[in-house]
Every structure is written in structure tokens, then in C-alpha cells.
Design a protein around this motif. Sequence first.
Motif, PDB file in Angstrom:
ATOM      1  N   ASN A  61       5.719   5.682   0.566  1.00 29.68           N
ATOM      2  CA  ASN A  61       5.069   5.896  -0.724  1.00 29.68           C
ATOM      3  C   ASN A  61       5.982   6.656  -1.684  1.00 29.68           C
ATOM      4  O   ASN A  61       6.064   7.884  -1.637  1.00 29.68           O
ATOM      5  CB  ASN A  61       3.754   6.657  -0.519  1.00 29.68           C
ATOM      6  CG  ASN A  61       3.084   6.980  -1.838  1.00 29.68           C
ATOM      7  OD1 ASN A  61       3.321   6.323  -2.850  1.00 29.68           O
ATOM      8  ND2 ASN A  61       2.251   8.001  -1.827  1.00 29.68           N
ATOM      9  N   ALA A  63       5.477   7.160  -4.707  1.00 32.94           N
ATOM     10  CA  ALA A  63       4.685   7.879  -5.705  1.00 32.94           C
ATOM     11  C   ALA A  63       4.145   9.200  -5.173  1.00 32.94           C
ATOM     12  O   ALA A  63       3.437   9.900  -5.905  1.00 32.94           O
ATOM     13  CB  ALA A  63       3.526   7.003  -6.179  1.00 32.94           C
ATOM     14  N   VAL A 103      -4.530   4.423  -7.290  1.00 43.13           N
ATOM     15  CA  VAL A 103      -3.338   3.731  -6.791  1.00 43.13           C
ATOM     16  C   VAL A 103      -3.695   2.883  -5.573  1.00 43.13           C
ATOM     17  O   VAL A 103      -3.262   1.736  -5.449  1.00 43.13           O
ATOM     18  CB  VAL A 103      -2.224   4.744  -6.452  1.00 43.13           C
ATOM     19  CG1 VAL A 103      -1.083   4.051  -5.704  1.00 43.13           C
ATOM     20  CG2 VAL A 103      -1.696   5.394  -7.721  1.00 43.13           C
ATOM     21  N   GLU A 104      -4.508   3.451  -4.681  1.00 40.91           N
ATOM     22  CA  GLU A 104      -4.886   2.691  -3.486  1.00 40.91           C
ATOM     23  C   GLU A 104      -5.737   1.481  -3.842  1.00 40.91           C
ATOM     24  O   GLU A 104      -5.495   0.378  -3.343  1.00 40.91           O
ATOM     25  CB  GLU A 104      -5.650   3.605  -2.516  1.00 40.91           C
ATOM     26  CG  GLU A 104      -5.761   3.063  -1.109  1.00 40.91           C
ATOM     27  CD  GLU A 104      -6.851   2.004  -0.951  1.00 40.91           C
ATOM     28  OE1 GLU A 104      -6.711   1.129  -0.071  1.00 40.91           O
ATOM     29  OE2 GLU A 104      -7.843   2.057  -1.726  1.00 40.91           O
ATOM     30  N   VAL A 108      -2.392  -0.752  -3.959  1.00 35.23           N
ATOM     31  CA  VAL A 108      -2.193  -0.948  -2.525  1.00 35.23           C
ATOM     32  C   VAL A 108      -3.152  -1.981  -1.959  1.00 35.23           C
ATOM     33  O   VAL A 108      -2.749  -2.893  -1.223  1.00 35.23           O
ATOM     34  CB  VAL A 108      -2.346   0.392  -1.775  1.00 35.23           C
ATOM     35  CG1 VAL A 108      -2.237   0.180  -0.274  1.00 35.23           C
ATOM     36  CG2 VAL A 108      -1.289   1.376  -2.247  1.00 35.23           C
ATOM     37  N   THR A 123       4.861   1.117  -5.202  1.00 32.70           N
ATOM     38  CA  THR A 123       4.671   2.563  -5.337  1.00 32.70           C
ATOM     39  C   THR A 123       5.772   3.186  -6.188  1.00 32.70           C
ATOM     40  O   THR A 123       5.519   4.134  -6.939  1.00 32.70           O
ATOM     41  CB  THR A 123       4.635   3.246  -3.961  1.00 32.70           C
ATOM     42  OG1 THR A 123       5.877   3.033  -3.272  1.00 32.70           O
ATOM     43  CG2 THR A 123       3.486   2.723  -3.122  1.00 32.70           C
ATOM     44  N   TRP A 217      -5.060   7.930   1.266  1.00 36.14           N
ATOM     45  CA  TRP A 217      -4.352   8.082  -0.007  1.00 36.14           C
ATOM     46  C   TRP A 217      -4.890   9.269  -0.797  1.00 36.14           C
ATOM     47  O   TRP A 217      -4.130   9.969  -1.487  1.00 36.14           O
ATOM     48  CB  TRP A 217      -4.446   6.799  -0.827  1.00 36.14           C
ATOM     49  CG  TRP A 217      -3.404   5.804  -0.430  1.00 36.14           C
ATOM     50  CD1 TRP A 217      -3.448   4.935   0.622  1.00 36.14           C
ATOM     51  CD2 TRP A 217      -2.138   5.599  -1.055  1.00 36.14           C
ATOM     52  NE1 TRP A 217      -2.292   4.203   0.688  1.00 36.14           N
ATOM     53  CE2 TRP A 217      -1.467   4.576  -0.328  1.00 36.14           C
ATOM     54  CE3 TRP A 217      -1.502   6.158  -2.161  1.00 36.14           C
ATOM     55  CZ2 TRP A 217      -0.200   4.125  -0.676  1.00 36.14           C
ATOM     56  CZ3 TRP A 217      -0.239   5.706  -2.517  1.00 36.14           C
ATOM     57  CH2 TRP A 217       0.398   4.707  -1.776  1.00 36.14           C
TER      58      TRP A 217
END
Length: 317
Positions: A61, A63, A103-104, A108, A123, A217
Motif C-alpha cells: 500500500n 498510500a 480507498v478500500e 481496492v 495505491t 484498511w
Amino acid sequence: MNDVLDRVGRGRLIGIGIALAVVVLLRDEKEALVIGVITGLGYSLIALGLVLVYKSSGVFNFAQAEFGSVAVFVLYLARVNDVPYVFAAILSIAVALAMGWAVERGVVRPLFEAPRVTLLVATAGVALLSIGVTFWLNDAQGRVVDPAIEGNAFTLFDIIISKQRMLIVIVVAVISIVLALFFNRTTLGLAVLAASQEPTATNLVGISVRRLSSLVWVIAALLGALAGILTGPFEPFGPGAVTSKFLIPGFTAAVIGGMGSLPGAVLGGVIVGVGQSIGASGSLLPDSVPGGGAVVTFLLLAVILAIRPQGLMGKGK
């Protein structure tokens, strides 16, 4: 089980041996050692988040540290608008948690079945987007945020330890204990471990692997946010400050400790922090060598991986 204990035991022995060697060689560099350990604990928060995401989904990851950059930026905005520190910190953590969840869900999850390298690049794109947005909102000027606790805590080896640095030690200790209890004593923690090892079997027994991914996450975002909030007051920060200063050391710490090991992430963070500190102090390398901290850290990484390619506390194949 005995094989696992043997692997962990060997990793600990190697780590202890490295620590003893550093102490013997640098017994006159107490300041570098103390500051290095505390700095390394900050790195370990990023490393813990990296390991959690990697354990659950096999994703590196990029990020991770940007959760901290966003958190310290929100903390700064709240403080300049006279929001009390406790509420400002809660707000900054909440924004980081929301970012981790977004983000997830938005990046993702749609790419869940894609090759891992695709997720890695995604990411990295999230981190670049976050840095760009922060730059747009705040420009590149360095900002300063107040520490959570002012003043000095105590003196160790004639070195003054601030209360903010002591807070880092306490927070990392508490986080380590909580994560250990979560993954070893709770049903939800065991489900996360099961999903990371046997995702198909976990789905078959009625546990949603994707929902567990959201939880991981969010926890990773919390760890990144804490890294930003706790270390942000030490120097002025700008867009992507935590990413630029903590991401590479955090990755290095995770690899040294073993990408699948949470205790290894903490141990690796301390090793990287001490390596950088003593390298920058000029005790091991001549002053003419640029980037002494990075050089010493790279040498430590090379030596450790030559001895244990899976990391100090990682599992071998």
C-alpha cells in the motif's frame, strides 16, 4: 508450531544480536541511540499498517503514509481555527479513517480480482492524488502544528526526552498490545487472519473477505493517522510530508521485520530508526559520505536479508 517458534526465536536472537552490537559499538553515542529508537517507533506505525494490508490482501500500500499526511493537515486546519486539541485530533483521525474506507471501497474493492501489481500502482495513484489535493488546498509552504503535550518528560543518559516523544513510545506500546490481543483473542481478529491465509475457505463458512478488507484498511488508516499526528509537530510539514519522510523507512522496517509479522514491523522500525540516527551522527561513516543515515540503513537491510531473506520474524517458505 515448533517450527514457527523456532523461526521467531531465531529472528529475535538475530535482532537482539544486532542491538547488542550497536550498543557496544556506539556506547558513546547515546543521543543517537535514544532518538533513533523513538524515531523508529514512529516508522513502526507506518510499517504496521503496511503489514496489515499485505497480510490481508497481498498488496503493498503506497498510500499508507499519506493517511498520516492528511491527518496532520486536518489537525493543522482545525488548530488554526481554534478547535481544542482533543477534538482536532479526533477530527483528523476521523478524516483519515474515512479516507481509508473510501480507498478500500472505491479503489481496492473494484480491483479485488486484479493482479497485485495493478493494486500497487492504484495505491500509488491514490497517494499522488492526495498530495495534489493537499497542495491545491494549502500550497507547498511549510506549516507548523502544536504538539499534543508541551514540555519535557524526563532525562535519559543526559538526554532530554520531550513529552511528545514519550507519547510516541506509549502509543506504540499500547497499539502493539491491542493488535496482539485483537488477532489472538478475538473472533474478528482470527477471522481476518483466516481470510489472509485461506480466503476461499473463509468465504465458504459465511465470512465476507471483502468486508474484512474494509476493516483492515480502516485500521491501517488509523495507524497512519497516528504516525502523522504524533510526529508532525517535530518540524514544519507540507503536502505529502509523512509520505516523503516515512514511507520508504516504513517499507524498509516492514521488510526487515518480515512482511507478514506485526512484531517484526515494530522491531524493524526500531532498527531502521537507530540505523538512520547513527548514520547521520557520523559515528560509523566519514562526514564526506552523503546520506549517512540512508547508507547505514541500506547496509543493515542487506545484511539482515542475506541472513534471513524472509525478515527477522517472517515465515520462510
